[in-house]
Enzyme design. Structure first.
Site, PDB file in Angstrom:
ATOM      1  N   HIS A  57      53.586  23.457  52.216  1.00  0.00           N
ATOM      2  CA  HIS A  57      52.471  24.648  52.500  1.00  0.00           C
ATOM      3  C   HIS A  57      52.603  25.406  53.706  1.00  0.00           C
ATOM      4  O   HIS A  57      52.809  26.797  53.720  1.00  0.00           O
ATOM      5  CB  HIS A  57      51.182  24.055  52.250  1.00  0.00           C
ATOM      6  CG  HIS A  57      50.171  25.117  51.995  1.00  0.00           C
ATOM      7  ND1 HIS A  57      50.185  26.031  50.935  1.00  0.00           N
ATOM      8  CD2 HIS A  57      49.172  25.474  52.505  1.00  0.00           C
ATOM      9  CE1 HIS A  57      49.067  26.770  51.085  1.00  0.00           C
ATOM     10  NE2 HIS A  57      48.416  26.519  52.252  1.00  0.00           N
ATOM     11  N   GLU A  79      49.354  18.230  56.883  1.00  0.00           N
ATOM     12  CA  GLU A  79      50.190  18.147  55.962  1.00  0.00           C
ATOM     13  C   GLU A  79      51.689  17.390  56.562  1.00  0.00           C
ATOM     14  O   GLU A  79      52.163  16.551  55.768  1.00  0.00           O
ATOM     15  CB  GLU A  79      51.118  19.460  55.902  1.00  0.00           C
ATOM     16  CG  GLU A  79      52.006  19.515  54.512  1.00  0.00           C
ATOM     17  CD  GLU A  79      52.447  20.885  54.108  1.00  0.00           C
ATOM     18  OE1 GLU A  79      53.069  20.790  52.839  1.00  0.00           O
ATOM     19  OE2 GLU A  79      52.026  21.810  54.805  1.00  0.00           O
ATOM     20  N   HIS A  92      52.050  34.443  54.542  1.00  0.00           N
ATOM     21  CA  HIS A  92      51.326  33.684  53.737  1.00  0.00           C
ATOM     22  C   HIS A  92      50.737  34.760  52.501  1.00  0.00           C
ATOM     23  O   HIS A  92      49.799  35.309  52.651  1.00  0.00           O
ATOM     24  CB  HIS A  92      50.077  33.068  54.296  1.00  0.00           C
ATOM     25  CG  HIS A  92      49.166  32.006  53.656  1.00  0.00           C
ATOM     26  ND1 HIS A  92      49.782  31.824  52.013  1.00  0.00           N
ATOM     27  CD2 HIS A  92      48.382  31.169  53.733  1.00  0.00           C
ATOM     28  CE1 HIS A  92      48.984  31.009  51.696  1.00  0.00           C
ATOM     29  NE2 HIS A  92      47.878  30.508  52.725  1.00  0.00           N
ATOM     30  N   PHE A 130      41.672  26.896  50.269  1.00  0.00           N
ATOM     31  CA  PHE A 130      39.931  27.038  50.411  1.00  0.00           C
ATOM     32  C   PHE A 130      39.329  26.333  49.259  1.00  0.00           C
ATOM     33  O   PHE A 130      39.830  26.643  48.046  1.00  0.00           O
ATOM     34  CB  PHE A 130      39.561  28.481  50.867  1.00  0.00           C
ATOM     35  CG  PHE A 130      40.040  29.076  52.272  1.00  0.00           C
ATOM     36  CD1 PHE A 130      40.719  28.150  52.754  1.00  0.00           C
ATOM     37  CD2 PHE A 130      39.750  30.296  52.292  1.00  0.00           C
ATOM     38  CE1 PHE A 130      40.911  28.756  54.405  1.00  0.00           C
ATOM     39  CE2 PHE A 130      39.753  30.743  53.874  1.00  0.00           C
ATOM     40  CZ  PHE A 130      40.517  30.032  54.764  1.00  0.00           C
ATOM     41  N   CYS A 158      44.770  29.562  47.886  1.00  0.00           N
ATOM     42  CA  CYS A 158      46.130  29.644  47.899  1.00  0.00           C
ATOM     43  C   CYS A 158      46.863  28.708  47.288  1.00  0.00           C
ATOM     44  O   CYS A 158      48.203  28.592  47.641  1.00  0.00           O
ATOM     45  CB  CYS A 158      46.356  29.284  49.573  1.00  0.00           C
ATOM     46  SG  CYS A 158      45.495  30.522  50.544  1.00  0.00           S
ATOM     47  N   LYS A 195      57.163  30.414  54.835  1.00  0.00           N
ATOM     48  CA  LYS A 195      56.053  31.260  55.229  1.00  0.00           C
ATOM     49  C   LYS A 195      56.674  31.792  56.648  1.00  0.00           C
ATOM     50  O   LYS A 195      55.994  32.752  57.277  1.00  0.00           O
ATOM     51  CB  LYS A 195      54.938  30.613  55.454  1.00  0.00           C
ATOM     52  CG  LYS A 195      54.136  30.453  53.947  1.00  0.00           C
ATOM     53  CD  LYS A 195      52.749  29.794  53.998  1.00  0.00           C
ATOM     54  CE  LYS A 195      52.172  29.795  52.857  1.00  0.00           C
ATOM     55  NZ  LYS A 195      52.502  28.514  52.030  1.00  0.00           N
TER      56      LYS A 195
END
Length: 416
Positions: free
Chosen positions: A311, A322, A345, A404, A171, A340
């Site tokens: 993010h 975050e 996402h 990931f 991502c 998002k």
């Protein structure tokens, strides 16, 4: 002796001269930006391709017509991820005022990010293999599914004969691509780079995998309210498709042709958590390395940062991490948002979409609100913009991406 986190070279500011976006918020930069400012909820709903699986909703783009966007004869030969990339690139080049028919293609590179590539084609052809046999599998299977082909097709479309590849950092892929593209300009490999990210994998196998991991929101009855970054009621992300392409140029080249500079990519940092395959380091130790490296690369101090495009996935673990990261490094001053809440996402394309949105914030002095932020998580402790957009002058902004495998990538953008 160099002081800690000081740049090892003078800051290099890559000029962003063109933007192109295709998202669930709209086909094109203008409709996407309007959706981000309105923040009326996630652009999510039932996805026809997901009928019959437990996680049957996401942020797809029903208004995208591949035949109209790239031409009927071309569309049938391309996976949807490449179709989206070509559409976004066409808008970005028009926005930049560049004519590929007149440029030196050897000085033009393409770097796109994609986490999964042509998975939709792979799943469809696997079904054909099972039901109808090997002789019915498409001869175009490999060039449609290979993860590098979105960049390859852009090069073919525009005669871009410079360096050409796809970054795959989950991502964080789109952000990684932009950071690498800037470095290609800095080291003189190219004069122009088409960069960004694309993803189109709203298909049963991929979405079922995310569902089984427990990564997705389970708000099937209210999909528009399902993606809620930094909200106390967040329960997972909403998967999306989309693409964004930015035209980056060497500053002197942009100046020489009188191009409009919408923003500048001024810093990039990357790191690994080395912690867990799918969960972030709770304290954001690895992510902090990337953020501090990006600031140092830009020659910026933490106190210089006015805005963070987070993010902000709407997952319990990411948003908590975050929040700690931003407070620890940047404090509570920057205005924070996560797009998002509107776009969902888009995996490997997410960082590119968010970099484009950050460029627009710098250019227009408007921070979009975070959609669906009804009950802010008190543990986040940040100035997260919600309910309405905020007009404010932004000189320095940060765009975070995490993925990931513990992939971390951060961009610093500045006003053009």
């Amino acid at each position: 002796m160099r002081t800690p986190n000081a740049p090892i070279h003078a800051p290099f500011h890559a000029a962003v001269t063109g933007l192109g976006m295709v998202t669930a918020g709209g086909v094109g930069t203008a409709p996407t930006w309007a959706s981000l400012l309105a923040a009326e909820g996630t652009a999510a709903g039932p996805v026809p391709a997901l009928a019959g699986v437990p996680a049957d909703f996401g942020c797809w783009i029903p208004g995208f017509d591949p035949a109209e966007a790239v031409g009927r004869r071309k569309a049938w030969r391309l996976d949807r991820s490449s179709q989206l990339a070509l559409a976004a690139a066409a808008e970005a080049l028009a926005d930049a005022g560049l004519d590929p028919g007149t440029w030196d293609g050897a000085r033009v590179g393409v770097v796109l990010g994609s986490g999964i590539g042509g998975a939709a084609t792979w799943e469809k052809q696997h079904q054909i293999l099972r039901e109808r046999g090997a002789e019915k599998v498409s001869a175009l299977l490999i060039p449609m599914l290979a993860v590098n082909m979105s960049a390859g097709y852009l090069a073919m479309e525009y005669g871009a004969r410079g360096p050409n590849f796809v970054t795959a950092t989950a991502c964080a892929s789109g952000t990684t691509a932009i950071g690498v593209a800037r470095e290609m300009l800095r080291n003189g490999s190219c004069d122009v780079v088409l960069t960004g990210g694309t993803e189109a994998c709203l298909i049963p196998s991929i979405i079922s995998g995310f569902h089984q991991m427990g990564a997705l929101s389970r708000r099937r009855d209210e999909p528009m309210a399902a993606s809620r970054p930094f909200d106390a009621g967040r329960d997972g992300f909403v998967p999306a498709e989309g693409a964004a392409v930015l035209v980056l140029e060497r500053p002197e080249g942009a100046r020489a042709r009188g191009a409009r500079v919408r923003a500048r990519i001024s810093g990039y940092g990357a790191s690994a958590d080395a912690h867990n395959a799918t969960a972030p380091d709770p304290e954001g130790t690895g992510a902090e390395l990337a953020l501090r490296a990006a600031l140092a690369d830009a020659g910026a101090l933490p106190s210089d940062v006015d805005h963070v495009n987070a993010h902000g996935t709407s997952t319990p673990l990411n948003d908590a991490m975050e929040g700690r990261l931003i407070r620890r490094v940047l404090g509570e001053r920057p205005a924070v948002t996560s797009v998002k809440g509107v776009t969902g996402h888009a995996l490997g394309a997410a960082g590119a979409i968010e970099a484009a949105a950050t460029a627009l914030t710098l250019e227009r002095g408007v921070v979009p609100p975070t959609a669906n932020l009804d009950s802010p998580d008190p543990s986040i402790g940040l100035d997260v913009v919600a309910k309405a957009s905020r007009r404010t002058r932004v000189e320095v902004a940060v765009s975070n991406s995490f993925g990931f495998g513990g992939q971390n990538a951060v961009l610093v953008l500045t006003r053009g």
